[in-house]
Design a protein around this motif. Structure first.
Motif, PDB file in Angstrom:
ATOM      1  N   SER A  61       0.826  -1.206   0.000  1.00 40.32           N
ATOM      2  CA  SER A  61       0.000   0.000   0.000  1.00 40.32           C
ATOM      3  C   SER A  61       0.856   1.250   0.000  1.00 40.32           C
ATOM      4  O   SER A  61       0.517   2.254  -0.647  1.00 40.32           O
ATOM      5  N   PHE A  62       1.981   1.209   0.693  1.00 37.09           N
ATOM      6  CA  PHE A  62       2.912   2.335   0.761  1.00 37.09           C
ATOM      7  C   PHE A  62       3.442   2.668  -0.635  1.00 37.09           C
ATOM      8  O   PHE A  62       3.452   3.830  -1.063  1.00 37.09           O
ATOM      9  N   LEU A  63       3.854   1.630  -1.361  1.00 40.41           N
ATOM     10  CA  LEU A  63       4.356   1.835  -2.722  1.00 40.41           C
ATOM     11  C   LEU A  63       3.235   2.287  -3.656  1.00 40.41           C
ATOM     12  O   LEU A  63       3.447   3.114  -4.548  1.00 40.41           O
ATOM     13  N   GLU A  64       2.026   1.763  -3.473  1.00 40.67           N
ATOM     14  CA  GLU A  64       0.885   2.179  -4.296  1.00 40.67           C
ATOM     15  C   GLU A  64       0.538   3.643  -4.041  1.00 40.67           C
ATOM     16  O   GLU A  64       0.220   4.390  -4.980  1.00 40.67           O
ATOM     17  N   ALA A  65       0.618   4.062  -2.784  1.00 43.94           N
ATOM     18  CA  ALA A  65       0.332   5.458  -2.460  1.00 43.94           C
ATOM     19  C   ALA A  65       1.311   6.391  -3.158  1.00 43.94           C
ATOM     20  O   ALA A  65       0.932   7.467  -3.637  1.00 43.94           O
ATOM     21  N   ALA A  66       2.589   5.976  -3.218  1.00 43.60           N
ATOM     22  CA  ALA A  66       3.587   6.787  -3.915  1.00 43.60           C
ATOM     23  C   ALA A  66       3.305   6.828  -5.408  1.00 43.60           C
ATOM     24  O   ALA A  66       3.391   7.889  -6.041  1.00 43.60           O
ATOM     25  N   ALA A  67       2.968   5.678  -5.989  1.00 45.17           N
ATOM     26  CA  ALA A  67       2.726   5.619  -7.428  1.00 45.17           C
ATOM     27  C   ALA A  67       1.468   6.391  -7.823  1.00 45.17           C
ATOM     28  O   ALA A  67       1.420   7.020  -8.880  1.00 45.17           O
ATOM     29  N   GLN A  68       0.448   6.353  -6.970  1.00 44.64           N
ATOM     30  CA  GLN A  68      -0.827   6.989  -7.282  1.00 44.64           C
ATOM     31  C   GLN A  68      -0.902   8.436  -6.807  1.00 44.64           C
ATOM     32  O   GLN A  68      -1.827   9.162  -7.155  1.00 44.64           O
ATOM     33  N   ASP A  69       0.072   8.839  -5.998  1.00 40.62           N
ATOM     34  CA  ASP A  69       0.109  10.195  -5.436  1.00 40.62           C
ATOM     35  C   ASP A  69      -1.176  10.523  -4.672  1.00 40.62           C
ATOM     36  O   ASP A  69      -1.725  11.613  -4.791  1.00 40.62           O
ATOM     37  N   GLN A  70      -1.622   9.554  -3.871  1.00 37.27           N
ATOM     38  CA  GLN A  70      -2.784   9.771  -3.021  1.00 37.27           C
ATOM     39  C   GLN A  70      -2.777   8.765  -1.876  1.00 37.27           C
ATOM     40  O   GLN A  70      -2.145   7.702  -1.993  1.00 37.27           O
ATOM     41  N   PRO A  71      -3.459   9.073  -0.763  1.00 37.96           N
ATOM     42  CA  PRO A  71      -3.492   8.126   0.356  1.00 37.96           C
ATOM     43  C   PRO A  71      -4.132   6.799  -0.053  1.00 37.96           C
ATOM     44  O   PRO A  71      -5.002   6.749  -0.929  1.00 37.96           O
ATOM     45  N   VAL A  72      -3.689   5.731   0.581  1.00 33.42           N
ATOM     46  CA  VAL A  72      -4.244   4.398   0.332  1.00 33.42           C
ATOM     47  C   VAL A  72      -4.653   3.783   1.664  1.00 33.42           C
ATOM     48  O   VAL A  72      -3.856   3.752   2.613  1.00 33.42           O
ATOM     49  N   ASP A  73      -5.897   3.316   1.739  1.00 35.24           N
ATOM     50  CA  ASP A  73      -6.359   2.604   2.926  1.00 35.24           C
ATOM     51  C   ASP A  73      -5.792   1.190   2.917  1.00 35.24           C
ATOM     52  O   ASP A  73      -5.784   0.520   1.877  1.00 35.24           O
ATOM     53  N   VAL A  74      -5.341   0.728   4.075  1.00 31.70           N
ATOM     54  CA  VAL A  74      -4.830  -0.634   4.219  1.00 31.70           C
ATOM     55  C   VAL A  74      -6.011  -1.535   4.555  1.00 31.70           C
ATOM     56  O   VAL A  74      -6.682  -1.339   5.572  1.00 31.70           O
ATOM     57  N   ALA A  75      -6.282  -2.512   3.692  1.00 31.56           N
ATOM     58  CA  ALA A  75      -7.501  -3.310   3.826  1.00 31.56           C
ATOM     59  C   ALA A  75      -7.453  -4.268   5.014  1.00 31.56           C
ATOM     60  O   ALA A  75      -8.470  -4.525   5.658  1.00 31.56           O
ATOM     61  N   SER A  76      -6.272  -4.803   5.312  1.00 32.08           N
ATOM     62  CA  SER A  76      -6.165  -5.805   6.367  1.00 32.08           C
ATOM     63  C   SER A  76      -5.918  -5.154   7.720  1.00 32.08           C
ATOM     64  O   SER A  76      -5.587  -3.965   7.823  1.00 32.08           O
ATOM     65  N   THR A  77      -6.065  -5.943   8.752  1.00 34.33           N
ATOM     66  CA  THR A  77      -5.670  -5.522  10.092  1.00 34.33           C
ATOM     67  C   THR A  77      -5.164  -6.749  10.831  1.00 34.33           C
ATOM     68  O   THR A  77      -5.212  -7.868  10.304  1.00 34.33           O
ATOM     69  N   VAL A  78      -4.683  -6.563  12.053  1.00 28.72           N
ATOM     70  CA  VAL A  78      -4.145  -7.679  12.819  1.00 28.72           C
ATOM     71  C   VAL A  78      -4.125  -7.282  14.286  1.00 28.72           C
ATOM     72  O   VAL A  78      -4.060  -6.086  14.617  1.00 28.72           O
ATOM     73  N   GLU A  79      -4.207  -8.258  15.160  1.00 40.71           N
ATOM     74  CA  GLU A  79      -4.031  -7.988  16.582  1.00 40.71           C
ATOM     75  C   GLU A  79      -2.557  -7.765  16.876  1.00 40.71           C
ATOM     76  O   GLU A  79      -1.696  -8.421  16.285  1.00 40.71           O
ATOM     77  N   ARG A  80      -2.263  -6.831  17.752  1.00 37.13           N
ATOM     78  CA  ARG A  80      -0.894  -6.655  18.213  1.00 37.13           C
ATOM     79  C   ARG A  80      -0.418  -7.963  18.855  1.00 37.13           C
ATOM     80  O   ARG A  80      -1.105  -8.523  19.705  1.00 37.13           O
ATOM     81  N   PRO A  81       0.747  -8.492  18.446  1.00 36.56           N
ATOM     82  CA  PRO A  81       1.198  -9.760  19.023  1.00 36.56           C
ATOM     83  C   PRO A  81       1.412  -9.639  20.532  1.00 36.56           C
ATOM     84  O   PRO A  81       1.731  -8.566  21.049  1.00 36.56           O
ATOM     85  N   ALA A  82       1.245 -10.748  21.237  1.00 36.14           N
ATOM     86  CA  ALA A  82       1.481 -10.759  22.676  1.00 36.14           C
ATOM     87  C   ALA A  82       2.931 -10.396  22.971  1.00 36.14           C
ATOM     88  O   ALA A  82       3.855 -10.783  22.243  1.00 36.14           O
TER      89      ALA A  82
END
Length: 367
Positions: free
Chosen positions: A335-356
């Motif tokens: 997503s970071f690279l896509e945001a640079a290529a598209q010159d706009q913010p990109v929402d990150v579709a996934s999420t995750v629990e913070r590891p223990a």
């Protein structure tokens, strides 16, 4: 009653396999019993030096009754196919980063594993050492108040200065973000939680680079990816991380990672290492002060994530360097690279629990 041992088979016996073999031999609860490589002679050379390890073909290793976890140390392009073959043989898998070359390759692996009650683990496991975990403990104690911001910097003038065949660093799938980003983003998620949105800009200083060492010194090769990428990760917590990843910097005094909160700041050691000094400065004492070790596997090395996963499998508990974390890291980096290529913010579709967190004094057999 003897110690329970989980048996590991390694696929891919390149340079990094030596480090894994050395550290796994010292860890409780895991034992390497087999190795495989497309170059049979490399696998046999390891078996010749280790009587308890036998050399197999990859297919024979997947089918072996005494292999519980397949440790995938192949090149990134082979990560997904090897993972899939091992999962289809009913084995748990753990691999070097990245989980796959992209999200499209990685997602089916996690779905297959979940449907078949199998585990997926992935490097980096450096975040399980005392460096990142001491910083994690300080944040969790509230030593810096509420975390609001962070900085993460990796800069180098380029791998062609020391690597005799550096082209792959400058081809699709390479570049500073995908090369070193997994270490930094995994550490940042461990410290601050998942990322929901990214912005970025990218540049490229040269169209060609020159090899400086080895038999091909003086040869030039094309640069096919951005070599200087900077931007912001917006964490779900609201914290903002400013990121700089570059192959275009000759020298710098930038910190690797710093975390800033409402009551103080933390200096976090290199996320490509397992230990290192954590320092704190607070609203009441603005001089940097070293923090005592407060968490993490002491003396850890590559493979501690495998041992952590093996313990978790035996105990029916979550493991820390898991596939969901690796997928979210890959998602953030793409997503970071896509945001640079598209010159706009990109929402990150996934999420995750913070590891223990890893408790102070823990071993992979007990944590």
């Amino acid at each position: 009653m003897g110690e329970q041992v989980t048996h590991v088979g390694i696929v891919g016996t390149g340079v990094i396999s030596g480090t894994y073999l050395d550290h796994l031999a010292k860890l409780p609860g895991v034992e390497v019993v087999a190795v495989a490589d497309l170059d049979v002679s490399r696998a046999q050379a390891i078996a010749d030096k280790n009587p308890a390890i036998r050399a197999l073909t990859p297919d024979s290793l997947y089918a072996a009754d005494d292999v519980d976890i397949v440790l995938n140390l192949t090149i990134p392009a082979a990560h997904a196919p090897v993972h899939q073959a091992a999962l289809e043989a009913g084995k748990h898998v753990y691999g070097e980063k990245p989980l796959a070359v992209d999200r499209a390759e990685a997602e089916p692996l996690l779905k297959y594993a979940a449907a078949n009650n199998l585990r997926v683990g992935c490097a980096p496991d450096t975040v399980l050492g005392t460096g990142t975990q001491t910083a994690r403990a300080a944040i969790d104690r509230g030593d810096i108040g509420v975390p609001t911001a962070a900085t993460a910097s990796f800069v180098t003038p380029g791998h062609e200065l020391w690597h005799p065949a550096p082209e792959f660093y400058y081809q699709p799938g390479g570049g500073p973000v995908l090369d070193m980003g997994p270490y930094y983003v995994t550490s940042l998620i461990t410290l601050l939680g998942p990322v929901r949105r990214v912005t970025a800009r990218a540049g490229q200083s040269k169209q060609e680079r020159k090899i400086h060492t080895g038999p091909r010194a003086g040869e030039t090769f094309p640069v096919q990816v951005p070599t200087h990428v900077t931007g912001v990760l917006e964490h779900e917590s609201g914290a903002l991380t400013t990121v700089l990843m570059s192959f275009d910097v000759w020298a710098a005094r930038l910190p690797r990672i710093e975390v800033h909160g409402t009551e103080g700041s933390l200096s976090v050691p290199d996320p490509n290492g397992f230990d290192g000094t954590v320092e704190i400065a607070t609203a009441t004492n603005r001089d940097w002060t070293e923090l005592p070790v407060a968490g993490g596997y002491a003396g850890a090395g590559r493979g501690v994530g495998v041992a952590d996963m093996a313990r978790a499998i035996r105990n029916g508990e979550p493991h820390r360097a898991d596939g969901a974390l690796a997928f979210h890291v890959l998602d953030v980096l793409e997503s970071f690279l896509e945001a640079a290529a598209q010159d706009q913010p990109v929402d990150v579709a996934s999420t995750v629990e913070r590891p223990a967190a890893v408790p102070l004094g823990a071993s992979p057999e007990q944590a």
